[in-house]
Design a protein around this motif. Sequence first.
Motif, PDB file in Angstrom:
ATOM      1  N   PRO A 192      41.499  52.311  48.336  1.00 18.40           N
ATOM      2  CA  PRO A 192      40.961  53.671  48.221  1.00 18.40           C
ATOM      3  C   PRO A 192      39.547  53.625  47.659  1.00 18.40           C
ATOM      4  CG  PRO A 192      43.145  53.498  47.212  1.00 18.40           C
ATOM      5  CD  PRO A 192      42.687  52.103  47.479  1.00 18.40           C
ATOM      6  N   MET A 193      38.627  54.310  48.318  1.00 15.01           N
ATOM      7  CA  MET A 193      37.250  54.307  47.842  1.00 15.01           C
ATOM      8  C   MET A 193      37.155  54.886  46.438  1.00 15.01           C
ATOM      9  SD  MET A 193      34.126  53.522  48.129  1.00 15.01           S
ATOM     10  CE  MET A 193      33.844  53.005  49.822  1.00 15.01           C
ATOM     11  N   LYS A 194      38.021  55.836  46.095  1.00 15.19           N
ATOM     12  CA  LYS A 194      37.973  56.448  44.764  1.00 15.19           C
ATOM     13  C   LYS A 194      38.421  55.490  43.667  1.00 15.19           C
ATOM     14  CE  LYS A 194      42.369  58.827  45.679  1.00 15.19           C
ATOM     15  NZ  LYS A 194      42.978  60.160  45.893  1.00 15.19           N
ATOM     16  N   ALA A 195      39.059  54.356  44.040  1.00 21.99           N
ATOM     17  CA  ALA A 195      39.412  53.340  43.056  1.00 21.99           C
ATOM     18  C   ALA A 195      38.242  52.408  42.770  1.00 21.99           C
ATOM     19  CB  ALA A 195      40.617  52.526  43.538  1.00 21.99           C
ATOM     20  N   ILE A 196      37.233  52.454  43.624  1.00 25.15           N
ATOM     21  CA  ILE A 196      36.089  51.555  43.508  1.00 25.15           C
ATOM     22  C   ILE A 196      34.870  52.290  42.967  1.00 25.15           C
ATOM     23  CG2 ILE A 196      34.556  50.003  44.799  1.00 25.15           C
ATOM     24  CD1 ILE A 196      36.895  49.943  46.938  1.00 25.15           C
ATOM     25  N   ALA A 197      34.592  53.452  43.547  1.00 30.46           N
ATOM     26  CA  ALA A 197      33.406  54.228  43.172  1.00 30.46           C
ATOM     27  C   ALA A 197      33.802  55.420  42.310  1.00 30.46           C
ATOM     28  CB  ALA A 197      32.675  54.699  44.427  1.00 30.46           C
ATOM     29  N   ASN A 198      32.843  55.937  41.571  1.00 27.07           N
ATOM     30  CA  ASN A 198      33.082  57.056  40.656  1.00 27.07           C
ATOM     31  C   ASN A 198      33.162  58.374  41.428  1.00 27.07           C
ATOM     32  OD1 ASN A 198      33.373  58.571  38.343  1.00 27.07           O
ATOM     33  ND2 ASN A 198      31.204  58.510  37.800  1.00 27.07           N
ATOM     34  N   MET A 199      34.162  58.459  42.308  1.00 27.16           N
ATOM     35  CA  MET A 199      34.253  59.573  43.251  1.00 27.16           C
ATOM     36  C   MET A 199      34.497  60.909  42.566  1.00 27.16           C
ATOM     37  SD  MET A 199      33.684  59.443  46.472  1.00 27.16           S
ATOM     38  CE  MET A 199      34.174  57.791  46.934  1.00 27.16           C
ATOM     39  N   LYS A 200      35.094  60.894  41.386  1.00 30.98           N
ATOM     40  CA  LYS A 200      35.361  62.163  40.705  1.00 30.98           C
ATOM     41  C   LYS A 200      34.075  62.887  40.323  1.00 30.98           C
ATOM     42  CE  LYS A 200      35.896  60.119  36.057  1.00 30.98           C
ATOM     43  NZ  LYS A 200      35.644  58.722  36.464  1.00 30.98           N
ATOM     44  N   ALA A 201      32.960  62.138  40.331  1.00 32.80           N
ATOM     45  CA  ALA A 201      31.664  62.741  40.009  1.00 32.80           C
ATOM     46  C   ALA A 201      30.910  63.186  41.257  1.00 32.80           C
ATOM     47  CB  ALA A 201      30.811  61.754  39.216  1.00 32.80           C
ATOM     48  N   ILE A 202      31.589  63.232  42.394  1.00 29.01           N
ATOM     49  CA  ILE A 202      30.897  63.608  43.631  1.00 29.01           C
ATOM     50  C   ILE A 202      30.387  65.039  43.566  1.00 29.01           C
ATOM     51  CG2 ILE A 202      32.990  64.361  44.861  1.00 29.01           C
ATOM     52  CD1 ILE A 202      31.683  63.112  47.399  1.00 29.01           C
ATOM     53  N   ALA A 203      31.103  65.900  42.841  1.00 30.47           N
ATOM     54  CA  ALA A 203      30.676  67.294  42.687  1.00 30.47           C
ATOM     55  C   ALA A 203      30.871  67.716  41.244  1.00 30.47           C
ATOM     56  CB  ALA A 203      31.470  68.202  43.612  1.00 30.47           C
ATOM     57  N   ASN A 204      29.973  68.537  40.737  1.00 35.07           N
ATOM     58  CA  ASN A 204      30.092  69.018  39.362  1.00 35.07           C
ATOM     59  C   ASN A 204      31.183  70.070  39.217  1.00 35.07           C
ATOM     60  OD1 ASN A 204      28.077  67.266  38.728  1.00 35.07           O
ATOM     61  ND2 ASN A 204      26.528  68.810  38.253  1.00 35.07           N
ATOM     62  N   ASN A 205      31.550  70.700  40.306  1.00 31.82           N
ATOM     63  CA  ASN A 205      32.669  71.631  40.314  1.00 31.82           C
ATOM     64  C   ASN A 205      33.959  70.816  40.473  1.00 31.82           C
ATOM     65  OD1 ASN A 205      34.787  73.368  41.558  1.00 31.82           O
ATOM     66  ND2 ASN A 205      33.213  74.951  41.414  1.00 31.82           N
ATOM     67  N   SER A 206      34.810  70.814  39.455  1.00 33.80           N
ATOM     68  CA  SER A 206      36.000  69.959  39.459  1.00 33.80           C
ATOM     69  C   SER A 206      36.982  70.343  40.565  1.00 33.80           C
ATOM     70  CB  SER A 206      36.682  69.998  38.100  1.00 33.80           C
ATOM     71  OG  SER A 206      37.072  71.319  37.761  1.00 33.80           O
ATOM     72  N   GLU A 207      37.074  71.626  40.894  1.00 33.77           N
ATOM     73  CA  GLU A 207      37.969  72.052  41.976  1.00 33.77           C
ATOM     74  C   GLU A 207      37.518  71.480  43.307  1.00 33.77           C
ATOM     75  OE1 GLU A 207      39.335  76.172  42.188  1.00 33.77           O
ATOM     76  OE2 GLU A 207      38.419  76.487  40.217  1.00 33.77           O
ATOM     77  N   LEU A 208      36.219  71.512  43.558  1.00 37.38           N
ATOM     78  CA  LEU A 208      35.688  70.949  44.800  1.00 37.38           C
ATOM     79  C   LEU A 208      35.877  69.436  44.820  1.00 37.38           C
ATOM     80  CD1 LEU A 208      34.213  71.083  47.467  1.00 37.38           C
ATOM     81  CD2 LEU A 208      32.047  71.136  46.225  1.00 37.38           C
ATOM     82  N   ALA A 209      35.619  68.763  43.694  1.00 32.79           N
ATOM     83  CA  ALA A 209      35.810  67.312  43.625  1.00 32.79           C
ATOM     84  C   ALA A 209      37.258  66.946  43.930  1.00 32.79           C
ATOM     85  CB  ALA A 209      35.397  66.792  42.259  1.00 32.79           C
ATOM     86  N   ASP A 210      38.207  67.701  43.370  1.00 37.08           N
ATOM     87  CA  ASP A 210      39.628  67.442  43.627  1.00 37.08           C
ATOM     88  C   ASP A 210      39.962  67.646  45.099  1.00 37.08           C
ATOM     89  OD1 ASP A 210      40.074  66.854  40.970  1.00 37.08           O
ATOM     90  OD2 ASP A 210      40.869  68.827  40.464  1.00 37.08           O
ATOM     91  N   LEU A 211      39.411  68.698  45.694  1.00 34.85           N
ATOM     92  CA  LEU A 211      39.644  68.964  47.113  1.00 34.85           C
ATOM     93  C   LEU A 211      39.170  67.795  47.968  1.00 34.85           C
ATOM     94  CD1 LEU A 211      40.333  70.943  49.488  1.00 34.85           C
ATOM     95  CD2 LEU A 211      37.971  71.767  49.309  1.00 34.85           C
ATOM     96  N   LEU A 212      37.987  67.294  47.692  1.00 30.57           N
ATOM     97  CA  LEU A 212      37.421  66.208  48.496  1.00 30.57           C
ATOM     98  C   LEU A 212      38.173  64.898  48.276  1.00 30.57           C
ATOM     99  CD1 LEU A 212      33.597  66.944  48.065  1.00 30.57           C
ATOM    100  CD2 LEU A 212      35.091  67.569  49.969  1.00 30.57           C
TER     101      LEU A 212
END
Length: 310
Positions: A192-212
Amino acid sequence: MKDYRNDVVWKEMQVFLPEQNRLSAGTMPEEYFIPVHDMNIHIDHYKVSKPKATVILFHGVGGNGRLLSFIAVRLKISGYEVICPDFPLYGCTQYSGTITYDIWVKCGCEILSFYQRQAARSIFLFGLSAGGMLAYQTASECPEICGVITTCILDQRNPYITKKTAANPLMGAAAKPFLGAMNKIAGKINMPMKAIANMKAIANNSELADLLMKDKKSSGVSVPIAFVHSMLNPALKIEPEQFISCPFLLVHPGLDKWTDVSLSRIFYDKLGCIKEIHILENAGHFPIEEKGLLQLEEHCLHFLEAYRNS
Protein backbone atom coordinates in the motif's frame (compact mmCIF):
# COMPACT_ATOMS: atom_id res chain seq x y z
CA MET A 1 -13.32 -0.42 -20.35
CA LYS A 2 -14.01 1.12 -16.97
CA ASP A 3 -14.37 4.88 -16.71
CA TYR A 4 -15.46 7.39 -14.07
CA ARG A 5 -19.21 7.38 -14.74
CA ASN A 6 -19.88 4.99 -11.86
CA ASP A 7 -17.03 6.12 -9.63
CA VAL A 8 -18.16 7.85 -6.42
CA VAL A 9 -14.94 9.33 -4.99
CA TRP A 10 -14.57 12.24 -7.43
CA LYS A 11 -18.26 13.02 -6.93
CA GLU A 12 -17.92 13.01 -3.14
CA MET A 13 -14.82 15.20 -3.46
CA GLN A 14 -16.80 18.03 -5.06
CA VAL A 15 -18.27 19.23 -1.75
CA PHE A 16 -14.75 19.98 -0.49
CA LEU A 17 -14.07 22.34 -3.41
CA PRO A 18 -15.03 25.99 -3.85
CA GLU A 19 -18.18 26.12 -5.96
CA GLN A 20 -16.43 27.63 -8.98
CA ASN A 21 -13.98 24.70 -9.09
CA ARG A 22 -16.59 21.94 -9.09
CA LEU A 23 -17.47 19.85 -12.09
CA SER A 24 -20.81 20.63 -13.72
CA ALA A 25 -22.73 19.51 -16.77
CA GLY A 26 -20.97 22.22 -18.78
CA THR A 27 -17.44 21.44 -17.65
CA MET A 28 -17.36 17.63 -17.62
CA PRO A 29 -14.43 16.14 -19.54
CA GLU A 30 -14.74 13.74 -22.43
CA GLU A 31 -13.40 10.30 -21.49
CA TYR A 32 -11.50 7.98 -23.81
CA PHE A 33 -8.42 5.75 -23.94
CA ILE A 34 -5.23 6.02 -25.97
CA PRO A 35 -2.90 3.06 -26.57
CA VAL A 36 0.62 3.33 -25.15
CA HIS A 37 2.65 0.17 -25.71
CA ASP A 38 0.51 -2.63 -24.21
CA MET A 39 -1.56 -0.27 -22.04
CA ASN A 40 -4.77 1.67 -22.54
CA ILE A 41 -4.25 5.06 -20.91
CA HIS A 42 -7.44 6.68 -19.64
CA ILE A 43 -7.82 10.34 -20.58
CA ASP A 44 -10.04 13.09 -19.21
CA HIS A 45 -10.13 15.68 -22.00
CA TYR A 46 -11.48 19.15 -21.25
CA LYS A 47 -12.20 20.51 -24.71
CA VAL A 48 -12.74 24.12 -25.75
CA SER A 49 -13.29 25.75 -29.12
CA LYS A 50 -10.18 27.52 -30.42
CA PRO A 51 -7.96 26.70 -27.40
CA LYS A 52 -5.25 29.17 -26.45
CA ALA A 53 -2.91 26.25 -25.68
CA THR A 54 -2.91 22.70 -24.31
CA VAL A 55 -2.09 21.89 -20.70
CA ILE A 56 -1.33 18.26 -19.80
CA LEU A 57 -1.79 17.57 -16.08
CA PHE A 58 0.20 14.82 -14.36
CA HIS A 59 -1.09 13.43 -11.07
CA GLY A 60 1.17 12.05 -8.34
CA VAL A 61 1.15 8.90 -6.20
CA GLY A 62 -1.94 9.93 -4.25
CA GLY A 63 -4.26 10.92 -7.06
CA ASN A 64 -5.52 10.27 -10.56
CA GLY A 65 -6.54 12.35 -13.55
CA ARG A 66 -10.13 12.91 -12.47
CA LEU A 67 -9.08 14.33 -9.10
CA LEU A 68 -7.26 17.12 -10.94
CA SER A 69 -10.59 18.56 -12.06
CA PHE A 70 -10.27 21.24 -9.34
CA ILE A 71 -7.78 23.15 -11.52
CA ALA A 72 -8.71 21.65 -14.92
CA VAL A 73 -12.19 23.21 -14.75
CA ARG A 74 -10.79 26.71 -14.24
CA LEU A 75 -8.23 26.34 -17.02
CA LYS A 76 -10.96 25.14 -19.38
CA ILE A 77 -13.17 28.12 -18.49
CA SER A 78 -10.19 30.39 -19.26
CA GLY A 79 -9.87 28.95 -22.77
CA TYR A 80 -7.27 26.22 -22.36
CA GLU A 81 -7.58 22.64 -23.55
CA VAL A 82 -6.72 20.34 -20.63
CA ILE A 83 -5.60 16.70 -20.79
CA CYS A 84 -5.60 14.59 -17.59
CA PRO A 85 -4.19 11.06 -18.04
CA ASP A 86 -4.33 8.26 -15.48
CA PHE A 87 -0.89 6.72 -15.13
CA PRO A 88 -0.78 2.92 -14.78
CA LEU A 89 -1.65 1.64 -11.26
CA TYR A 90 -4.03 4.60 -10.82
CA GLY A 91 -7.47 5.62 -12.02
CA CYS A 92 -9.04 3.74 -14.94
CA THR A 93 -5.96 2.97 -17.02
CA GLN A 94 -5.59 -0.65 -18.13
CA TYR A 95 -2.16 -2.25 -17.88
CA SER A 96 -0.40 -5.55 -17.42
CA GLY A 97 2.88 -6.67 -15.91
CA THR A 98 4.95 -4.97 -13.24
CA ILE A 99 4.79 -1.19 -13.43
CA THR A 100 7.87 0.85 -12.54
CA TYR A 101 8.37 4.59 -12.35
CA ASP A 102 10.50 4.36 -15.50
CA ILE A 103 7.34 3.25 -17.31
CA TRP A 104 5.62 6.40 -16.02
CA VAL A 105 8.31 8.55 -17.64
CA LYS A 106 7.93 6.65 -20.93
CA CYS A 107 4.14 7.10 -20.69
CA GLY A 108 4.58 10.82 -20.09
CA CYS A 109 6.66 11.13 -23.26
CA GLU A 110 4.25 9.01 -25.32
CA ILE A 111 1.21 10.97 -24.11
CA LEU A 112 2.93 14.25 -24.92
CA SER A 113 3.94 12.99 -28.37
CA PHE A 114 0.36 11.85 -29.07
CA TYR A 115 -1.06 15.32 -28.45
CA GLN A 116 1.78 17.08 -30.25
CA ARG A 117 0.72 15.15 -33.35
CA GLN A 118 -2.94 16.14 -32.94
CA ALA A 119 -2.55 19.89 -33.42
CA ALA A 120 0.17 22.49 -33.84
CA ARG A 121 -0.37 24.50 -30.66
CA SER A 122 1.56 25.36 -27.53
CA ILE A 123 1.77 22.58 -24.95
CA PHE A 124 2.56 22.97 -21.26
CA LEU A 125 3.12 20.27 -18.64
CA PHE A 126 1.64 20.72 -15.17
CA GLY A 127 2.66 18.25 -12.47
CA LEU A 128 1.03 18.06 -9.06
CA SER A 129 2.81 16.38 -6.15
CA ALA A 130 5.07 13.60 -7.51
CA GLY A 131 3.75 14.57 -10.94
CA GLY A 132 6.06 17.58 -10.66
CA MET A 133 9.24 15.55 -11.09
CA LEU A 134 7.47 13.46 -13.72
CA ALA A 135 6.66 16.64 -15.68
CA TYR A 136 10.28 17.78 -15.35
CA GLN A 137 11.63 14.44 -16.61
CA THR A 138 9.18 14.39 -19.50
CA ALA A 139 10.20 17.92 -20.51
CA SER A 140 13.86 16.87 -20.25
CA GLU A 141 13.35 14.08 -22.76
CA CYS A 142 10.91 15.72 -25.17
CA PRO A 143 11.27 18.80 -27.38
CA GLU A 144 9.01 21.79 -27.94
CA ILE A 145 7.51 22.22 -24.49
CA CYS A 146 6.49 25.81 -23.79
CA GLY A 147 6.74 25.54 -20.02
CA VAL A 148 6.56 23.35 -16.91
CA ILE A 149 4.36 24.09 -13.88
CA THR A 150 4.64 22.13 -10.63
CA THR A 151 3.22 22.31 -7.11
CA CYS A 152 6.39 20.68 -5.79
CA ILE A 153 9.58 19.25 -7.25
CA LEU A 154 11.18 16.54 -5.14
CA ASP A 155 14.47 14.86 -6.00
CA GLN A 156 14.07 11.52 -4.25
CA ARG A 157 17.71 10.68 -4.98
CA ASN A 158 18.38 12.87 -1.94
CA PRO A 159 18.04 10.69 1.23
CA TYR A 160 16.95 13.73 3.26
CA ILE A 161 13.92 14.23 1.01
CA THR A 162 13.02 10.55 1.19
CA LYS A 163 13.22 10.69 4.98
CA LYS A 164 11.04 13.81 5.23
CA THR A 165 8.30 12.52 2.91
CA ALA A 166 8.03 8.92 4.16
CA ALA A 167 5.12 7.56 6.19
CA ASN A 168 7.18 7.71 9.39
CA PRO A 169 10.82 8.30 10.48
CA LEU A 170 11.61 4.58 10.57
CA MET A 171 10.36 4.06 7.02
CA GLY A 172 12.19 7.21 5.94
CA ALA A 173 15.50 5.92 7.28
CA ALA A 174 15.07 2.36 6.02
CA ALA A 175 13.23 2.94 2.74
CA LYS A 176 16.11 2.97 0.30
CA PRO A 177 18.19 0.05 1.65
CA PHE A 178 15.08 -2.01 2.48
CA LEU A 179 13.37 -1.47 -0.86
CA GLY A 180 16.65 -1.94 -2.73
CA ALA A 181 17.10 -5.36 -1.15
CA MET A 182 13.43 -6.32 -1.52
CA ASN A 183 13.35 -5.24 -5.16
CA LYS A 184 15.94 -7.87 -6.06
CA ILE A 185 13.88 -10.74 -4.66
CA ALA A 186 10.29 -9.52 -4.57
CA GLY A 187 9.93 -6.51 -6.86
CA LYS A 188 6.55 -7.66 -8.15
CA ILE A 189 4.96 -7.76 -4.69
CA ASN A 190 2.51 -4.93 -4.00
CA MET A 191 2.59 -2.62 -0.98
CA PRO A 192 0.00 0.00 0.00
CA MET A 193 1.38 3.39 -0.97
CA LYS A 194 0.02 4.83 2.30
CA ALA A 195 2.34 2.46 4.20
CA ILE A 196 5.34 3.98 2.45
CA ALA A 197 4.52 7.66 1.95
CA ASN A 198 2.95 10.15 4.36
CA MET A 199 -0.38 9.90 2.54
CA LYS A 200 -2.44 11.13 5.48
CA ALA A 201 -0.93 14.56 4.81
CA ILE A 202 -2.20 14.65 1.23
CA ALA A 203 -4.92 17.11 2.27
CA ASN A 204 -5.23 19.42 5.25
CA ASN A 205 -8.92 18.55 5.49
CA SER A 206 -8.94 15.24 7.39
CA GLU A 207 -12.29 14.14 5.92
CA LEU A 208 -10.96 14.57 2.39
CA ALA A 209 -7.69 12.80 3.28
CA ASP A 210 -9.67 9.85 4.69
CA LEU A 211 -11.83 9.72 1.56
CA LEU A 212 -8.79 9.59 -0.72
CA MET A 213 -6.90 7.02 1.38
CA LYS A 214 -9.84 4.62 1.06
CA ASP A 215 -9.91 5.04 -2.72
CA LYS A 216 -8.31 2.14 -4.59
CA LYS A 217 -7.89 4.39 -7.63
CA SER A 218 -5.85 7.07 -5.83
CA SER A 219 -4.33 7.32 -2.34
CA GLY A 220 -5.49 3.83 -1.34
CA VAL A 221 -3.70 2.09 -4.19
CA SER A 222 -1.11 -0.65 -3.74
CA VAL A 223 1.98 -0.52 -5.95
CA PRO A 224 4.83 -2.93 -6.73
CA ILE A 225 7.99 -2.63 -4.66
CA ALA A 226 9.74 -2.17 -8.02
CA PHE A 227 7.70 0.98 -8.64
CA VAL A 228 8.66 2.59 -5.32
CA HIS A 229 12.30 1.57 -5.67
CA SER A 230 12.54 3.12 -9.13
CA MET A 231 10.68 6.26 -8.01
CA LEU A 232 13.19 6.78 -5.19
CA ASN A 233 16.08 6.31 -7.64
CA PRO A 234 15.00 8.19 -10.78
CA ALA A 235 17.29 8.35 -13.79
CA LEU A 236 17.33 12.03 -14.74
CA LYS A 237 18.41 12.68 -18.31
CA ILE A 238 19.26 16.31 -17.54
CA GLU A 239 20.41 17.65 -14.18
CA PRO A 240 18.67 20.85 -13.06
CA GLU A 241 21.73 23.05 -13.63
CA GLN A 242 21.66 22.07 -17.34
CA PHE A 243 17.89 22.38 -17.77
CA ILE A 244 17.33 25.41 -20.00
CA SER A 245 14.79 24.11 -22.52
CA CYS A 246 11.73 25.95 -21.19
CA PRO A 247 10.51 28.22 -18.37
CA PHE A 248 9.58 26.68 -15.02
CA LEU A 249 6.89 27.79 -12.55
CA LEU A 250 6.75 26.45 -8.98
CA VAL A 251 3.42 27.20 -7.28
CA HIS A 252 3.98 25.63 -3.88
CA PRO A 253 1.26 25.30 -1.22
CA GLY A 254 2.17 27.40 1.82
CA LEU A 255 0.66 25.05 4.42
CA ASP A 256 1.82 21.78 2.87
CA LYS A 257 2.12 19.27 5.73
CA TRP A 258 3.69 16.61 3.52
CA THR A 259 6.27 18.37 1.36
CA ASP A 260 7.52 21.64 2.79
CA VAL A 261 8.62 24.24 0.26
CA SER A 262 12.19 23.92 1.55
CA LEU A 263 12.31 20.42 0.05
CA SER A 264 11.29 21.69 -3.39
CA ARG A 265 13.77 24.54 -3.22
CA ILE A 266 16.67 22.08 -3.08
CA PHE A 267 15.96 21.22 -6.73
CA TYR A 268 14.31 24.44 -7.84
CA ASP A 269 17.25 26.64 -6.80
CA LYS A 270 19.56 24.64 -9.09
CA LEU A 271 17.46 25.06 -12.23
CA GLY A 272 19.28 26.85 -15.03
CA CYS A 273 16.16 27.94 -16.91
CA ILE A 274 13.92 30.99 -16.59
CA LYS A 275 11.99 30.29 -13.40
CA GLU A 276 9.64 31.77 -10.86
CA ILE A 277 8.19 30.65 -7.55
CA HIS A 278 4.97 31.62 -5.78
CA ILE A 279 3.62 30.41 -2.44
CA LEU A 280 -0.08 29.58 -2.25
CA GLU A 281 -1.45 31.05 0.96
CA ASN A 282 -3.28 28.71 3.38
CA ALA A 283 -3.12 25.84 0.88
CA GLY A 284 -2.34 22.21 1.70
CA HIS A 285 -0.53 19.62 -0.41
CA PHE A 286 -3.79 19.03 -2.29
CA PRO A 287 -4.41 22.76 -2.74
CA ILE A 288 -8.19 22.99 -2.60
CA GLU A 289 -8.47 25.88 -0.11
CA GLU A 290 -10.18 28.80 -1.83
CA LYS A 291 -7.57 31.52 -1.29
CA GLY A 292 -4.64 29.39 -2.38
CA LEU A 293 -6.63 27.93 -5.25
CA LEU A 294 -7.43 31.39 -6.58
CA GLN A 295 -3.73 32.24 -6.41
CA LEU A 296 -2.87 28.97 -8.17
CA GLU A 297 -5.22 29.84 -11.00
CA GLU A 298 -3.92 33.41 -11.25
CA HIS A 299 -0.24 32.43 -11.36
CA CYS A 300 -0.86 29.61 -13.84
CA LEU A 301 -2.84 31.79 -16.22
CA HIS A 302 -0.22 34.53 -16.10
CA PHE A 303 2.52 31.97 -16.87
CA LEU A 304 0.54 30.34 -19.68
CA GLU A 305 -0.23 33.69 -21.27
CA ALA A 306 3.40 34.82 -21.03
CA TYR A 307 4.92 31.77 -22.70
CA ARG A 308 2.32 30.36 -25.11
CA ASN A 309 2.95 30.90 -28.79
CA SER A 310 0.55 33.52 -30.12
